[in-house]
Design a protein around this motif. Sequence first.
Motif, PDB file in Angstrom:
ATOM      1  N   PRO A   1      85.880 105.224  70.154  1.00 58.41           N
ATOM      2  CA  PRO A   1      85.999 103.559  70.394  1.00 58.41           C
ATOM      3  C   PRO A   1      87.193 103.161  70.373  1.00 58.41           C
ATOM      4  O   PRO A   1      87.775 102.109  70.746  1.00 58.41           O
ATOM      5  N   CYS A   2      88.046 103.734  69.155  1.00 55.09           N
ATOM      6  CA  CYS A   2      89.394 103.094  69.086  1.00 55.09           C
ATOM      7  C   CYS A   2      90.330 103.401  70.115  1.00 55.09           C
ATOM      8  O   CYS A   2      91.164 102.599  70.610  1.00 55.09           O
ATOM      9  N   LEU A   3      90.222 104.667  70.645  1.00 52.59           N
ATOM     10  CA  LEU A   3      91.124 105.041  72.092  1.00 52.59           C
ATOM     11  C   LEU A   3      90.780 104.042  73.114  1.00 52.59           C
ATOM     12  O   LEU A   3      91.601 103.585  73.783  1.00 52.59           O
ATOM     13  N   LYS A   4      89.587 103.480  73.144  1.00 45.74           N
ATOM     14  CA  LYS A   4      89.167 102.738  74.255  1.00 45.74           C
ATOM     15  C   LYS A   4      89.474 101.431  74.186  1.00 45.74           C
ATOM     16  O   LYS A   4      89.688 100.741  75.311  1.00 45.74           O
ATOM     17  N   LEU A   5      90.157 100.964  73.029  1.00 46.06           N
ATOM     18  CA  LEU A   5      90.384  99.617  72.699  1.00 46.06           C
ATOM     19  C   LEU A   5      91.727  99.574  73.785  1.00 46.06           C
ATOM     20  O   LEU A   5      92.292  98.505  74.162  1.00 46.06           O
ATOM     21  N   ILE A   6      92.709 100.800  73.689  1.00 46.35           N
ATOM     22  CA  ILE A   6      93.769 100.622  74.402  1.00 46.35           C
ATOM     23  C   ILE A   6      93.849 101.624  75.636  1.00 46.35           C
ATOM     24  O   ILE A   6      94.949 102.057  76.294  1.00 46.35           O
ATOM     25  N   MET A   7      92.807 102.090  76.077  1.00 43.27           N
ATOM     26  CA  MET A   7      92.620 102.885  77.354  1.00 43.27           C
ATOM     27  C   MET A   7      92.959 101.915  78.538  1.00 43.27           C
ATOM     28  O   MET A   7      92.050 101.034  78.808  1.00 43.27           O
ATOM     29  N   PRO A   8      93.516 102.561  79.501  1.00 39.46           N
ATOM     30  CA  PRO A   8      93.842 101.811  80.787  1.00 39.46           C
ATOM     31  C   PRO A   8      92.728 101.789  81.602  1.00 39.46           C
ATOM     32  O   PRO A   8      91.574 102.593  81.425  1.00 39.46           O
ATOM     33  N   GLU A   9      92.748 100.653  82.786  1.00 37.29           N
ATOM     34  CA  GLU A   9      91.272 100.671  83.339  1.00 37.29           C
ATOM     35  C   GLU A   9      90.808 101.912  84.234  1.00 37.29           C
ATOM     36  O   GLU A   9      89.755 102.128  84.227  1.00 37.29           O
ATOM     37  N   VAL A  10      91.883 102.661  84.784  1.00 40.53           N
ATOM     38  CA  VAL A  10      91.349 103.574  85.913  1.00 40.53           C
ATOM     39  C   VAL A  10      90.734 104.874  84.803  1.00 40.53           C
ATOM     40  O   VAL A  10      89.554 105.247  85.249  1.00 40.53           O
ATOM     41  N   GLN A  11      91.600 105.195  83.782  1.00 38.87           N
ATOM     42  CA  GLN A  11      90.729 106.308  83.014  1.00 38.87           C
ATOM     43  C   GLN A  11      89.567 105.806  82.366  1.00 38.87           C
ATOM     44  O   GLN A  11      88.499 106.442  82.178  1.00 38.87           O
ATOM     45  N   TYR A  12      89.315 104.618  81.765  1.00 35.69           N
ATOM     46  CA  TYR A  12      88.385 104.026  81.219  1.00 35.69           C
ATOM     47  C   TYR A  12      86.926 103.996  82.241  1.00 35.69           C
ATOM     48  O   TYR A  12      85.821 104.124  81.861  1.00 35.69           O
ATOM     49  N   THR A  13      87.312 103.670  83.377  1.00 34.37           N
ATOM     50  CA  THR A  13      86.330 103.592  84.430  1.00 34.37           C
ATOM     51  C   THR A  13      85.781 104.948  84.775  1.00 34.37           C
ATOM     52  O   THR A  13      84.629 105.338  84.837  1.00 34.37           O
ATOM     53  N   ARG A  14      86.825 105.696  84.965  1.00 36.17           N
ATOM     54  CA  ARG A  14      86.279 107.406  84.912  1.00 36.17           C
ATOM     55  C   ARG A  14      85.264 107.753  83.864  1.00 36.17           C
ATOM     56  O   ARG A  14      84.226 108.510  83.956  1.00 36.17           O
ATOM     57  N   VAL A  15      85.677 107.554  82.478  1.00 35.93           N
ATOM     58  CA  VAL A  15      85.012 107.866  81.389  1.00 35.93           C
ATOM     59  C   VAL A  15      83.786 107.387  81.303  1.00 35.93           C
ATOM     60  O   VAL A  15      82.718 107.881  81.000  1.00 35.93           O
ATOM     61  N   LEU A  16      83.570 105.929  81.582  1.00 39.19           N
ATOM     62  CA  LEU A  16      82.396 105.311  81.603  1.00 39.19           C
ATOM     63  C   LEU A  16      81.357 105.808  82.552  1.00 39.19           C
ATOM     64  O   LEU A  16      80.158 105.979  82.426  1.00 39.19           O
ATOM     65  N   LEU A  17      81.715 105.978  83.835  1.00 38.65           N
ATOM     66  CA  LEU A  17      81.049 106.491  85.036  1.00 38.65           C
ATOM     67  C   LEU A  17      80.522 107.860  84.490  1.00 38.65           C
ATOM     68  O   LEU A  17      79.189 108.368  84.760  1.00 38.65           O
ATOM     69  N   ARG A  18      81.391 108.771  84.031  1.00 43.00           N
ATOM     70  CA  ARG A  18      80.858 110.220  83.455  1.00 43.00           C
ATOM     71  C   ARG A  18      79.717 109.947  82.407  1.00 43.00           C
ATOM     72  O   ARG A  18      78.597 110.503  82.387  1.00 43.00           O
ATOM     73  N   SER A  19      79.992 109.065  81.501  1.00 44.44           N
ATOM     74  CA  SER A  19      78.867 109.005  80.504  1.00 44.44           C
ATOM     75  C   SER A  19      77.668 108.226  81.061  1.00 44.44           C
ATOM     76  O   SER A  19      76.392 108.665  80.627  1.00 44.44           O
ATOM     77  N   GLN A  20      77.805 107.323  82.035  1.00 41.97           N
ATOM     78  CA  GLN A  20      76.281 106.724  82.456  1.00 41.97           C
ATOM     79  C   GLN A  20      75.971 107.586  83.201  1.00 41.97           C
ATOM     80  O   GLN A  20      74.715 107.621  83.441  1.00 41.97           O
ATOM     81  N   SER A  21      76.519 108.654  83.777  1.00 40.77           N
ATOM     82  CA  SER A  21      75.948 109.575  84.959  1.00 40.77           C
ATOM     83  C   SER A  21      75.209 110.573  84.144  1.00 40.77           C
ATOM     84  O   SER A  21      74.102 111.145  84.644  1.00 40.77           O
ATOM     85  N   ILE A  22      75.914 110.920  82.921  1.00 43.11           N
ATOM     86  CA  ILE A  22      74.942 111.754  82.009  1.00 43.11           C
ATOM     87  C   ILE A  22      73.666 111.280  81.681  1.00 43.11           C
ATOM     88  O   ILE A  22      72.567 111.932  81.607  1.00 43.11           O
ATOM     89  N   ARG A  23      73.626 109.916  81.138  1.00 43.46           N
ATOM     90  CA  ARG A  23      72.529 109.343  81.011  1.00 43.46           C
ATOM     91  C   ARG A  23      71.497 109.141  81.851  1.00 43.46           C
ATOM     92  O   ARG A  23      70.319 109.213  81.599  1.00 43.46           O
ATOM     93  N   TYR A  24      72.104 108.869  83.142  1.00 39.05           N
ATOM     94  CA  TYR A  24      71.000 108.708  84.200  1.00 39.05           C
ATOM     95  C   TYR A  24      70.262 109.978  84.495  1.00 39.05           C
ATOM     96  O   TYR A  24      69.294 109.966  84.773  1.00 39.05           O
ATOM     97  N   ARG A  25      71.108 111.266  84.482  1.00 39.94           N
ATOM     98  CA  ARG A  25      70.376 112.523  84.783  1.00 39.94           C
ATOM     99  C   ARG A  25      69.196 112.678  83.835  1.00 39.94           C
ATOM    100  O   ARG A  25      68.365 113.120  83.941  1.00 39.94           O
ATOM    101  N   GLN A  26      69.875 112.410  82.453  1.00 40.74           N
ATOM    102  CA  GLN A  26      68.592 112.546  81.356  1.00 40.74           C
ATOM    103  C   GLN A  26      67.503 111.858  81.582  1.00 40.74           C
ATOM    104  O   GLN A  26      66.422 112.344  81.268  1.00 40.74           O
ATOM    105  N   ASN A  27      67.696 110.683  82.062  1.00 40.88           N
ATOM    106  CA  ASN A  27      66.449 109.842  82.202  1.00 40.88           C
ATOM    107  C   ASN A  27      65.909 110.068  83.325  1.00 40.88           C
ATOM    108  O   ASN A  27      64.598 109.546  83.679  1.00 40.88           O
ATOM    109  N   HIS A  28      66.407 110.926  84.302  1.00 40.83           N
ATOM    110  CA  HIS A  28      65.531 110.840  85.717  1.00 40.83           C
ATOM    111  C   HIS A  28      65.191 112.489  85.872  1.00 40.83           C
ATOM    112  O   HIS A  28      65.073 113.159  86.888  1.00 40.83           O
ATOM    113  N   GLN A  29      65.181 113.334  84.746  1.00 38.30           N
ATOM    114  CA  GLN A  29      64.916 114.661  85.001  1.00 38.30           C
ATOM    115  C   GLN A  29      63.338 114.897  85.277  1.00 38.30           C
ATOM    116  O   GLN A  29      62.528 113.901  84.911  1.00 38.30           O
TER     117      GLN A  29
END
Length: 400
Positions: A371-399
Motif C-alpha cells: 500500500p505504501c509503495l502504491k502511493l508513489i507507484m507510476p501509472e503504467v506499473q500500477y495499472t499492470r499490478v491492478l490488472l493482475r490482482s483483479q484477474s486473480i480475483r476474477y478467476r477465483q470467482n469464476h471457477q
Amino acid sequence: MPQKKIFLAFMVIAMVTLLLHSGGHWSRTTQDLHVNCPALCSRCAASLKAKHTNVAFLKTHKTASTTMQNLLFRFAERNNLTVALPRQACSHQFCYPRSFSTHFVHPHTLPPNIISSHMRFKEAELRRLMPNDTVYITILREPAAMFESLFSYYNQYCQSFKVANDSLDVFMGQPWRYYRPQDKHSMYARNTLTFDLGGDKDRAATDMAYARFLVSEVERVFSLVMIAEHFDESLVLLRHLLSWDLDDVVYVKLNMRTPGSKRHLTSGLSAKIRAWNWLDARLYDHFNASLWRRLSALGPACVAQEVRLMRAAQERLLRRCFGGRRPLFRPAAQIEYKELRPWQPSAKVEIVGYDLPANLSRRFSGWAHEPCLKLIMPEVQYTRVLLRSQSIRYRQNHQP
C-alpha cells in the motif's frame, strides 16, 4: 429496578466509549471544522453516510490527472472495489485516441465501480458500462500552461510539433502552417481538453454557439470539474461530494517533469496559446469560476482549514510509510526500485519519480508494504499490478 437502570447506564457509557474510540480520528478532524465552520460541519454528517463508491473520472492529459488516478486506484483497493481497466491490446489507456467503447474494457475488470484510465469520452458507452448512480468527475488545467507541457511531452510523437529547434515560439508564430488535423496525434496540438471530453477540437473560433453547447454538456454530465491549479481545494469538494474520509484523499504528486524542462511563458505567448486553444480556454475559465463559487459558498477560511487537515493527514501517512522521511524525489534513471520508475516519453523530457529512503529499500523488497509503495507507484506499473490482482480475483470467482 435500580439495578436495571444502573445496567442500562453502564451499557450506554460503554457504547459511547466504543464509538468515540472507533471514530476518534473522524471526531478530531471534524471537531476542528465544527468550531469555526458550520457550513462545512453541516456536511460533517456526510462522513456518517456510506462512502459513494461508483465513480467515473475522465483522465485528461497533463492536468495532474495521474495523481488523481492513483488516489482512485488506492481507494478501490482499500474498499475491495473493481476498477475498469483497458484490454492489453489498448495498453494502459482505453485505445486512446479512439472514442471510448465498452469493448476496450478487460473482461476480468467487469462489472466496475471505478474507471479512471485515459479515454476519449463517450457518454453513451460509459453509461452502458457504469452503475446508474455513478458520479462523473474530470479535471482541467489552465490552457497555456497545459499546452507548454503537451508540446514538451509529446514533441516526439505529434507531427504538428515538428518545427525548427523544437521551438514552441516557432509553432505559435504560425500554428496553421504546422498543424495537421488528420495526424494520429493531432489532439495534442489543439484543444486537447475539448477532444478528451468528446468534443470537436477544430471548430472555428467564431462558433460561440458550439462553445456554449460544450460547456452546458460538461455541466450536465459531470458533478465536479476539478481544477489542477487548485487541486487541494478541488479535493475538498470531491470529499464531500462522495462522503469520503480525509485519509481517502491523501496523495503525492506524480508524473512531473524536471524543473529544467519547463519553460517560462511570457504574457504574449500565453495569449497566443489561449487563442489557439480557444475552446479549452472557454472551458477552463467557466469551470474555474464555477469551482470558486462552490468554494465561496463553504467559506474561504473553512476550506483553508480543511486543506490544512488534509495535508496533515498526508504527512502522517508519509511518516508512517517511510519511517518519518519523505520518499526521495529523483530522475527515473536514479531510482533503484524498478517498479517506481516512471515512463519516459523521450530522451529530451525527463519525468521524475520517487525512490525509497536508503534505510527502507531492503524492507520494501517484498510486497508487505505494497500500500505504501502504491502511493508513489507510476501509472503504467500500477495499472499492470491492478490488472493482475483483479484477474486473480476474477478467476477465483469464476471457477467451474
